[in-house]
Design an enzyme around this catalytic site. Structure first.
Site, PDB file in Angstrom:
ATOM      1  N   GLU A 209       0.824  -1.208   0.000  1.00  0.00           N
ATOM      2  CA  GLU A 209       0.000   0.000   0.000  1.00  0.00           C
ATOM      3  C   GLU A 209       0.856   1.255   0.000  1.00  0.00           C
ATOM      4  OE1 GLU A 209      -3.218  -2.317   2.903  1.00  0.00           O
ATOM      5  OE2 GLU A 209      -2.211  -0.478   3.588  1.00  0.00           O
ATOM      6  N   LYS A 211       2.466   4.456   1.259  1.00  0.00           N
ATOM      7  CA  LYS A 211       2.778   5.002   2.583  1.00  0.00           C
ATOM      8  C   LYS A 211       2.667   6.517   2.481  1.00  0.00           C
ATOM      9  CE  LYS A 211       4.445   5.330   6.787  1.00  0.00           C
ATOM     10  NZ  LYS A 211       4.066   6.743   6.966  1.00  0.00           N
ATOM     11  N   ARG A 216      -2.435   9.877  11.078  1.00  0.00           N
ATOM     12  CA  ARG A 216      -3.251   8.694  11.315  1.00  0.00           C
ATOM     13  C   ARG A 216      -4.618   9.116  11.856  1.00  0.00           C
ATOM     14  NH1 ARG A 216      -1.127   3.441  12.698  1.00  0.00           N
ATOM     15  NH2 ARG A 216      -2.825   1.919  12.577  1.00  0.00           N
ATOM     16  N   ARG A 231      -3.911   9.034  16.388  1.00  0.00           N
ATOM     17  CA  ARG A 231      -3.213   7.815  16.795  1.00  0.00           C
ATOM     18  C   ARG A 231      -3.032   7.761  18.313  1.00  0.00           C
ATOM     19  NH1 ARG A 231       1.194   6.881  13.537  1.00  0.00           N
ATOM     20  NH2 ARG A 231       2.056   5.407  15.027  1.00  0.00           N
ATOM     21  N   ARG A 366       3.507  -3.605  17.750  1.00  0.00           N
ATOM     22  CA  ARG A 366       4.391  -3.375  16.610  1.00  0.00           C
ATOM     23  C   ARG A 366       5.087  -4.698  16.308  1.00  0.00           C
ATOM     24  NH1 ARG A 366       6.486   1.469  14.973  1.00  0.00           N
ATOM     25  NH2 ARG A 366       6.103   2.426  17.011  1.00  0.00           N
ATOM     26  N   LYS A 372       7.014  -1.041   6.993  1.00  0.00           N
ATOM     27  CA  LYS A 372       7.096   0.153   6.155  1.00  0.00           C
ATOM     28  C   LYS A 372       8.441   0.181   5.446  1.00  0.00           C
ATOM     29  CE  LYS A 372       8.221   2.876  10.274  1.00  0.00           C
ATOM     30  NZ  LYS A 372       7.797   3.978  11.155  1.00  0.00           N
TER      31      LYS A 372
END
Length: 527
Positions: A209, A211, A216, A231, A366, A372
Site C-alpha cells: 500500500e 505510505k 493517522r 493515533r 508493533r 514500512k
C-alpha cells in the site's frame, strides 16, 4: 493510600533493571489500593494524570515549595482532588487561584514528594514503569491472564480503567471488553524493512500500500454520529468536518475504520506534512481540505473484524470504503511490488507499507505483520533539549538535542532516552519561531547553551546513516541529521529505539564504538 507509598514503589522500580523486579514492586503496590484509588494511582505511576494536562509549567512548579511536611501524609485521593481543581480553574484571576492551589499542595508534601509531583505534572517521570511493565503488574496483582489484560487495555484504550476492571471485576468482566463504536482503539503499528523484497520475504503474500506522509485517523460511525480519533486517541471530530462528511456517506450504520489523512494541492499531489498538520490542528475548516484514505476496517454493522485475517478485512473495506481505499496491490511478486513502490514515490508519497494478508489486527502492537519501506532513512526521535541560536538565529531556540528510546535501560536510565545527536538543519523561520515558543513552555532545567525540556515532543529526522560513537552512551551517532517534520500526532512512547538505530551499524551494532562523528560533543544521556 499515602502518596509516599507510590514514591517508594517508584524508587524500587528505578533502582533495578530487572523487569521481573519492576513487575513485583508495582504489583505489590496495586494490591494495596482501594478501588477508587486505582485509576488515579495508575495516572501517577505513568505521569499521565486521569485529568489530562494540568495547565502548569515547569517554571511555575519549580518556583513553588517553601516549607514542606517532615513525613508523608498526603494521600492519592487528595492529589487526585487537587489535580481536578487545577483543571477546573479558568477565567479572570485563574493564575492566582492555580498558584494558590499549587502552594497548598506543595506545603502538604514532603520535599522529595514535591519533586516527584513536579516530574509527574510535567510528564518527565522516567522510571521504567512503562505501559508493558505496568500491564504485567496489573495481571500479577489481579491474578489474571496477561494476554486478557493486554487485550482489554488495547480495546478500551484506557490503562487506568483496565486496571480497575482487572483488580475489582471478574475474569468474565475483563474478557468481555471488546470493540465499542465511538471508543478509541489503540492502533496497530508497523516495523521497518530496508527493501520491498525484504518486507515480502517476512510477510509472504501481502497488501502493498502507498505510505502516505499524513496523519493517522481512526473513524467511528454509529448511525449519523461520527467520531474521529488521532493515533494517540485524542478526539478531533470538530476539526475535520470533511472526514465526518465522508464517513456519513458510506453505506453502513456502524463502522470503525483505520486510515490516514492528508491535504492535496491543486494538481492532486500531497502537500507537505507540516501543512497537513497545520490544517489538522485547526478548530474550524480552512481553505486546505483534508482527504481520508482508509487501509483497514475493524468493525462493521455488528461484526468485529480484528481477529480475522487482513484479506477478509480488505474485502469488507472495499465494499464499505470504495473510492476512499488507499491504493494497494495484492502480491507476493517482489518485482511487481517494487514497481508499485516506485509509482508511490513518483506520486509524491513516502514509500509503501507491506502487510501480510494472513495477519489479524494486533491493536497497540508493533510486529512484523506490517512493514514500512521508505527510500530515505527517517526516524522518529524525541527532543531532549534545545540550544539557543547564534547570528540571525540569536533570538530563537535552534539546535535540537535528539534522543532515541531506551525502554529497557540498556544504555542509561530504564524507560529513558539516549542522546544520539544534534541538528539545526531543515528548520524554516516558521519552525524556529514555533519551537522557540513551544519548548520555552516545556523547559525543565538547563543544558550548556540552552534548556532541557520535557521529553514528549517527537520530531521526524532524516539521516544519511549512522556511525559508531564513543561520545554517546548508545555507541551510535546520526550522520547528517535534518528535521523533516514535527510529529504532533505521535507520543514519545512510539519514538524509535536505540536498538533500531544500532541495527544500522555494520554488524548490526555489535562491538565496541570506533570512530566518532559527533564533532567533539561530550553529551551523554539527558534524563
Amino acid at each position: 493510600m499515602l502518596f509516599g507509598d507510590i514514591e517508594t514503589a517508584l524508587a524500587a522500580v528505578t533502582s533495578t533493571r530487572s523487569r521481573l523486579a519492576k513487575v513485583d514492586a508495582l504489583a505489590a503496590l496495586l494490591r494495596e489500593l482501594e478501588p477508587d484509588e486505582i485509576g488515579p494511582a495508575v495516572g501517577l505511576l505513568t505521569a499521565a494524570p486521569r485529568q489530562g494536562r494540568l495547565g502548569v509549567g515547569w517554571r511555575t512548579l519549580a518556583s513553588r515549595g517553601g516549607a514542606h511536611v517532615p513525613a508523608p501524609a498526603l494521600t492519592i485521593g487528595e492529589i487526585d482532588e487537587a489535580f481536578s481543581r487545577l483543571v477546573e480553574v479558568g477565567g479572570t484571576g485563574s493564575a492566582a487561584v492555580r498558584t494558590a492551589l499549587l502552594d497548598e499542595l506543595a506545603s502538604r508534601a514532603t520535599a522529595s514528594e514535591w519533586q516527584l509531583l513536579i516530574r509527574i505534572m510535567t510528564g518527565e517521570l522516567r522510571t521504567g514503569a512503562l505501559e508493558g511493565v505496568l500491564l504485567d503488574a496489573i495481571a500479577r496483582a489481579a491474578d489474571r491472564d496477561g494476554a486478557a489484560v493486554r487485550r482489554a487495555a488495547m480495546l478500551s484504550g484506557d490503562l487506568g480503567e483496565t486496571a480497575v476492571l482487572a483488580l475489582t471485576g471478574t475474569i468474565d468482566d475483563l474478557t468481555a471488553v471488546g470493540l465499542v463504536v465511538g471508543r478509541g482503539v489503540q492502533p496497530m503499528l508497523a516495523s521497518t524493512a530496508a527493501t520491498v523484497a525484504e518486507a515480502l520475504d517476512a510477510a509472504g503474500r501481502a497488501s502493498v500500500e502507498y505510505k502516505l506522509d499524513g496523519a493517522r485517523v481512526q473513524v467511528h460511525r454509529h448511525g449519523d454520529e461520527v467520531r474521529v480519533f488521532t493515533r494517540t486517541l485524542a478526539d478531533v471530530t470538530h476539526r475535520v468536518p470533511e472526514i465526518v462528511e465522508v464517513a456519513r456517506s458510506l453505506p453502513v450504520d456502524d463502522v470503525i475504520l483505520d486510515g490516514e489523512t492528508l491535504s492535496l494541492d491543486e494538481d492532486g499531489a500531497p502537500r507537505p506534512f507540516q501543512e497537513t498538520m497545520a490544517r489538522f490542528g485547526a478548530e474550524t475548516a480552512r481553505e486546505i481540505a483534508l482527504r481520508p484514505w482508509f487501509f483497514d476496517i475493524l468493525h462493521v454493522d455488528g461484526r468485529d473484524l480484528i481477529d480475522e485475517p487482513l484479506a477478509a478485512r480488505l474485502d469488507e473495506l472495499e465494499r464499505v470504503a470504495g473510492e476512499y481505499r488507499i491504493p494497494a496491490l495484492m502480491t507476493d511478486d517482489p518485482e511487481a511490488a517494487d514497481a508499485f513502490a516506485r509509482a508511490a514515490l513518483q506520486a509524491g508519497h513516502e514509500g509503501v507499507m507491506v502487510k501480510g494478508l494472513d495477519a489479524a489486527y494486533s491493536a497497540g502492537r508493533r510486529g512484523k505483520s506490517w512493514l514500512k519501506v521508505k527510500p530515505v532513512h527517517t526516524f522518529d526521535l524525541v527532543v531532549l533539549g534545545v540550544e539557543r541560536g547564534s547570528g540571525r538565529r540569536a533570538d530563537w531556540l535552534s539546535n535540537l538535542h535528539l534522543g532515541a528510546r531506551d525502554p529497557d535501560g540498556v544504555f542509561g536510565e530504564p524507560g529513558g532516552f539516549v542522546m544520539v545527536g544534534k541538528t539545526f538543519k531543515g528548520l524554516t523561520d516558521e519552525l524556529l519561531r514555533w519551537q522557540t515558543a513551544h519548548f520555552a513552555e516545556r523547559a525543565t532545567g538547563e543544558v550548556p547553551g540552552g534548556i532541557r525540556v520535557v521529553p514528549d515532543t517527537v520530531v521526524e529526522i532524516a539521516i544519511d546513516g549512522v556511525q559508531r560513537s564513543v561520545r554517546y552512551p548508545g555507541g551510535v551517532a546520526l550522520r547528517f541529521a535534518r528535521v523533516k517534520a514535527y510529529r504532533s500526532d505521535k507520543p514519545a512512547s512510539e519514538a524509535d529505539t536505540i536498538a533500531t538505530l544500532r541495527a544500522m551499524l555494520p554488524g548490526g551494532g555489535v562491538g565496541a564504538a570506533a570512530d566518532d562523528p559527533s564533532g567533539g560533543l561530550d553529551e551523554r544521556t539527558i534524563s
